[in-house]
Design a protein around this motif. Sequence first.
Motif, PDB file in Angstrom:
ATOM      1  N   ILE A  10       0.683  -1.094   0.121  1.00 34.55           N
ATOM      2  CA  ILE A  10       0.008   0.084   0.026  1.00 34.55           C
ATOM      3  C   ILE A  10       0.886   1.090   0.035  1.00 34.55           C
ATOM      4  O   ILE A  10       1.968   1.423   0.700  1.00 34.55           O
ATOM      5  CB  ILE A  10      -0.890  -0.113   1.129  1.00 34.55           C
ATOM      6  CG1 ILE A  10      -2.045  -1.183   1.031  1.00 34.55           C
ATOM      7  CG2 ILE A  10      -1.454   1.402   1.301  1.00 34.55           C
ATOM      8  CD1 ILE A  10      -2.827  -1.304   2.329  1.00 34.55           C
ATOM      9  N   ASP A  11       0.580   2.127  -0.759  1.00 32.82           N
ATOM     10  CA  ASP A  11       1.218   3.566  -0.776  1.00 32.82           C
ATOM     11  C   ASP A  11       0.346   4.616  -0.160  1.00 32.82           C
ATOM     12  O   ASP A  11      -0.978   4.805  -0.612  1.00 32.82           O
ATOM     13  CB  ASP A  11       1.501   3.882  -2.355  1.00 32.82           C
ATOM     14  CG  ASP A  11       1.945   5.126  -2.329  1.00 32.82           C
ATOM     15  OD1 ASP A  11       2.381   5.894  -1.414  1.00 32.82           O
ATOM     16  OD2 ASP A  11       2.114   5.892  -3.699  1.00 32.82           O
ATOM     17  N   PRO A  12       0.654   5.082   1.152  1.00 31.81           N
ATOM     18  CA  PRO A  12      -0.417   6.032   1.947  1.00 31.81           C
ATOM     19  C   PRO A  12      -0.787   6.966   1.099  1.00 31.81           C
ATOM     20  O   PRO A  12      -1.767   7.599   1.139  1.00 31.81           O
ATOM     21  CB  PRO A  12       0.696   6.357   3.029  1.00 31.81           C
ATOM     22  CG  PRO A  12       1.464   5.119   2.969  1.00 31.81           C
ATOM     23  CD  PRO A  12       1.812   4.857   1.636  1.00 31.81           C
ATOM     24  N   GLY A 252      -5.726   2.748   6.397  1.00 29.60           N
ATOM     25  CA  GLY A 252      -5.269   2.832   7.657  1.00 29.60           C
ATOM     26  C   GLY A 252      -6.235   2.846   8.877  1.00 29.60           C
ATOM     27  O   GLY A 252      -5.553   2.957   9.956  1.00 29.60           O
ATOM     28  N   GLY A 253      -7.232   2.986   8.692  1.00 27.73           N
ATOM     29  CA  GLY A 253      -8.405   3.081   9.511  1.00 27.73           C
ATOM     30  C   GLY A 253      -8.656   1.787  10.226  1.00 27.73           C
ATOM     31  O   GLY A 253      -8.386   0.924   9.798  1.00 27.73           O
ATOM     32  N   ALA A 254      -9.269   1.872  11.310  1.00 28.12           N
ATOM     33  CA  ALA A 254      -9.711   0.800  12.167  1.00 28.12           C
ATOM     34  C   ALA A 254     -10.979   0.269  11.638  1.00 28.12           C
ATOM     35  O   ALA A 254     -11.899   1.020  11.329  1.00 28.12           O
ATOM     36  CB  ALA A 254      -9.797   0.977  13.653  1.00 28.12           C
ATOM     37  N   VAL A 255     -11.262  -1.307  11.346  1.00 29.46           N
ATOM     38  CA  VAL A 255     -12.293  -1.502  10.960  1.00 29.46           C
ATOM     39  C   VAL A 255     -13.406  -1.301  11.811  1.00 29.46           C
ATOM     40  O   VAL A 255     -14.620  -1.093  11.389  1.00 29.46           O
ATOM     41  CB  VAL A 255     -12.406  -3.160  10.873  1.00 29.46           C
ATOM     42  CG1 VAL A 255     -11.183  -3.626   9.751  1.00 29.46           C
ATOM     43  CG2 VAL A 255     -11.949  -3.871  12.112  1.00 29.46           C
ATOM     44  N   ASP A 264      -5.476   3.551  20.181  1.00 27.63           N
ATOM     45  CA  ASP A 264      -4.960   2.340  21.155  1.00 27.63           C
ATOM     46  C   ASP A 264      -4.240   1.374  20.179  1.00 27.63           C
ATOM     47  O   ASP A 264      -2.974   0.965  21.034  1.00 27.63           O
ATOM     48  CB  ASP A 264      -6.414   1.753  21.734  1.00 27.63           C
ATOM     49  CG  ASP A 264      -6.019   0.485  22.561  1.00 27.63           C
ATOM     50  OD1 ASP A 264      -5.204   0.590  23.530  1.00 27.63           O
ATOM     51  OD2 ASP A 264      -6.280  -0.570  22.415  1.00 27.63           O
ATOM     52  N   ALA A 265      -4.619   1.114  19.110  1.00 34.08           N
ATOM     53  CA  ALA A 265      -3.760   0.194  18.332  1.00 34.08           C
ATOM     54  C   ALA A 265      -2.465   0.956  17.976  1.00 34.08           C
ATOM     55  O   ALA A 265      -1.489   0.119  18.039  1.00 34.08           O
ATOM     56  CB  ALA A 265      -4.435  -0.011  17.016  1.00 34.08           C
ATOM     57  N   ILE A 266      -2.458   2.070  17.870  1.00 35.86           N
ATOM     58  CA  ILE A 266      -0.989   2.759  17.473  1.00 35.86           C
ATOM     59  C   ILE A 266      -0.256   2.546  18.872  1.00 35.86           C
ATOM     60  O   ILE A 266       1.053   2.238  18.750  1.00 35.86           O
ATOM     61  CB  ILE A 266      -1.127   4.158  17.129  1.00 35.86           C
ATOM     62  CG1 ILE A 266      -1.833   4.255  15.764  1.00 35.86           C
ATOM     63  CG2 ILE A 266       0.034   4.895  17.027  1.00 35.86           C
ATOM     64  CD1 ILE A 266      -2.311   5.592  15.146  1.00 35.86           C
ATOM     65  N   GLN A 288       5.712  -1.457  10.388  1.00 38.14           N
ATOM     66  CA  GLN A 288       6.031  -0.220  10.366  1.00 38.14           C
ATOM     67  C   GLN A 288       5.220   0.314   8.911  1.00 38.14           C
ATOM     68  O   GLN A 288       4.626   1.488   9.166  1.00 38.14           O
ATOM     69  CB  GLN A 288       7.587  -0.200   9.675  1.00 38.14           C
ATOM     70  CG  GLN A 288       8.225   1.184   9.619  1.00 38.14           C
ATOM     71  CD  GLN A 288       8.070   2.067  10.905  1.00 38.14           C
ATOM     72  OE1 GLN A 288       8.497   1.410  12.010  1.00 38.14           O
ATOM     73  NE2 GLN A 288       7.550   3.276  10.900  1.00 38.14           N
ATOM     74  N   ALA A 289       4.726  -0.335   7.721  1.00 38.45           N
ATOM     75  CA  ALA A 289       3.847   0.154   6.779  1.00 38.45           C
ATOM     76  C   ALA A 289       2.551   0.444   7.327  1.00 38.45           C
ATOM     77  O   ALA A 289       1.872   1.320   7.105  1.00 38.45           O
ATOM     78  CB  ALA A 289       4.006  -1.050   5.689  1.00 38.45           C
ATOM     79  N   ALA A 290       2.120  -0.533   8.253  1.00 37.51           N
ATOM     80  CA  ALA A 290       0.979  -0.385   8.855  1.00 37.51           C
ATOM     81  C   ALA A 290       0.644   0.966   9.686  1.00 37.51           C
ATOM     82  O   ALA A 290      -0.325   1.864   9.577  1.00 37.51           O
ATOM     83  CB  ALA A 290       0.581  -1.537   9.622  1.00 37.51           C
TER      84      ALA A 290
END
Length: 582
Positions: A10-12, A252-255, A264-266, A288-290
Motif C-alpha cells: 500500500i502506498d499511503p 489505515g483506519g480501524a475496521v 489504542d492500536a497505535i 512499520q507500513a501499517a
Amino acid sequence: MTDTPDAEAIDPQALDGVEEGKRLIRLGGDTGLSLAERLSERFQRLTWRTPIHTMRLRGRYPLKLIAVPGDPVIGDIKRGQALLAGTVSFQGEHHALDALDFGRRDWSRPFADYVHSFAWLRDLSTVATRPQGAPIAERLLARWLDAYSDKVDALAWRPDLWGRRILFWTSHAPLILSSTDLVYRSSVLNTLARGARHLDRGADKAAPGSRRIAAWCGVVAAGLLIPGGDPRKSFGEAGLARALAGGLSDDGGAVSRSPAMLLDAIMLLAMLRETYAARRLELPDPVQAALARMVPALLGTTHGDRALASWQGGGPATADRVAAVIEASGVRTRPLRQARDWGYQRLAAGSAVLIVDAAPPPVARLVESGCASTLAFEFSDGTARLIVNCGGSQAASTQLPKKIIGGLRTTAAHSTLIVGDSNSTAIHPDGTLGRGVAEVELSRQESAAASRIEASHDGYVRRWGFVHRRQLMLTGDGRELRGEDALLPSGRKRKAPTTPFAIRFHLGARVEASATADGLAAILRVPGGALWQFRCRGGMLTIDDSLWIDGQGRPIATQQLVVVGEAAAGGASVSWALKRAA
C-alpha cells in the motif's frame, strides 16, 4: 468495504483521494456473531479449564528477561497520584487499594480491563520513583498472582488482556521485579511464560481489531524478551501481520471505525516498537507500513485543538495523549483528508476544520458499541469546537446511568438529520447494530474558493421511504459553512402524508446560543470571543439541552440547535448556514 491487501503493498499517498460518486458498501451483512461462532467461542473458553490446556502451559521457566524496554507513552498523572494516595481510579470508578479484590465480578468492564491489563503501571510510574512505586506495584501483583497465576480465568486470562499484560509487565519490570523475594520473582516470571504459551494458542481467538492486535503484540514481545523465544517471535510476527490486515482498512483506519480504538492500536505498536529497540532490532516492515497508514488516518479525525473528534463510542482523547502516542510511533506525517473505508472526510480551511462521517457504521461482528452516526459532522474554529457529537459511550464515566450511555450511540446524539425520532441504523437491545445504512454515495469537489461534500445514505429507506442527502460547503477562508439536508423519496415503502424530522447540531462545551425572534437564526458565542451566526430555511429552529463527554469521560452540560419540520410524501429540504460574524 473492500478486503485489505498486504500492508507492504500500500502506498499511503495514493490513498488520499476519493473518486466522485464512489459507493461505500458494507459487505458481509449486518448481523453479529452467528450461533455457531458464539458456541465456538464459549467452547474455546471452556477448554481453558481442562487438564489438557494446563499441560500445554507447562514448559521451561525463565530466570530473567533478556531486556527491559521502556514505556514510550506517559501515563495519566491524576490516576497515578490516586494510586500513591491508595485508590485505583478509572472512568469515574474508584476502589481502595487495600480492599481491592481481583476476584470481584461487579466491576465495570472498563475498570476491570484497566486493572487486569496492568495499564495502571504506566500511571504509577509517571508520578512515582521506584522506591515509591515498587511496593504498591508488587503488592497488587502479588494479589493477582494469588488469584490467577494457576487459575485460567475467562476474564483475567482473556487473550487481549494477556497481550497488554506482557507489554506492561516487561515495560515496567523495575516496578514489579525489584523485590528480593526470590519466590515472588520466580512466580512473576513463571506466570509470564505461562501467559505467553496461553497466547500461542489463543491470540487468534481475540476479537478482530485492537484486541487481536494486543494479543499478538504480547506474543511477539514474549518472543523478544523471554530466553529461547526466536521461534515464538517469528510465529508472532506472522500472526501480528494477519491481525493488522484484518483489523485495518486499506487507508489505515480501524475496521471498528473508532478513532479511539485506532489510537489504542497505535499505542500498542509503539510499545512493541520500543521492545524491538531494547533488543536493538528494527520493527518488521509490515508493522512499520501499517503504522505509516494508521497515523495519517488518526490525524484526519483531530480538530484544531489536536484532540480527537467523538466517533463510534470514543471520546475526545486529549491533545497531549494523541501527541504522545504519535511521537512514540515514530511516524511524522500529515492528516489524511480523504478517506475511503475509514470513512471520515476532512475539510480544513483557514482556522476551521470539518470532519464528516461519510460511510456506513462498522459491521456488527467487528464492534461492540457501534453508533448510528452516518452523515453526522463535527466542526471547529481554531481550538474551539462549535458543532460536536455527544460521543463517548465507551469513554464515558461508568457512573453514568446505562440509559444515558446507550443513548450516546443513537443518531439523535450526533449532529445530523433524524427521521421520526429513529436511528438511521438499528441498535438492538443486546447492543449490536442491526439493519439500516448499507450504502453511502459520496462525491467531493475542491477549489481555492470552497470545498464541497455531497453524500447520501439509505438508512431510512426501508422504514420511512426516504434517502437522506447532505450537502456541505466550506469556504476557502473557513469563515462560512453552508449545508443542505434533503429527504428524497426512494423505495416502495408507502409514505405517510407527513413524516416528522429533526436536524440536530450539538454545540461544543461553553458555546452559548441565543435564538432570534423569528425562530430561524441563532447567535453562537464561542470560547475566546468569536461570534458565529446560524441561519436556516425550511424548518423551525429551537434551542434545547444536550451533553458532551469530555476527554476525561465526564458529562458536560451543553446546548443543541434543533431544526424541526415535516416531510411530505414528495420529500423535504432544509438549507442552513454557519457564518463567522466576528
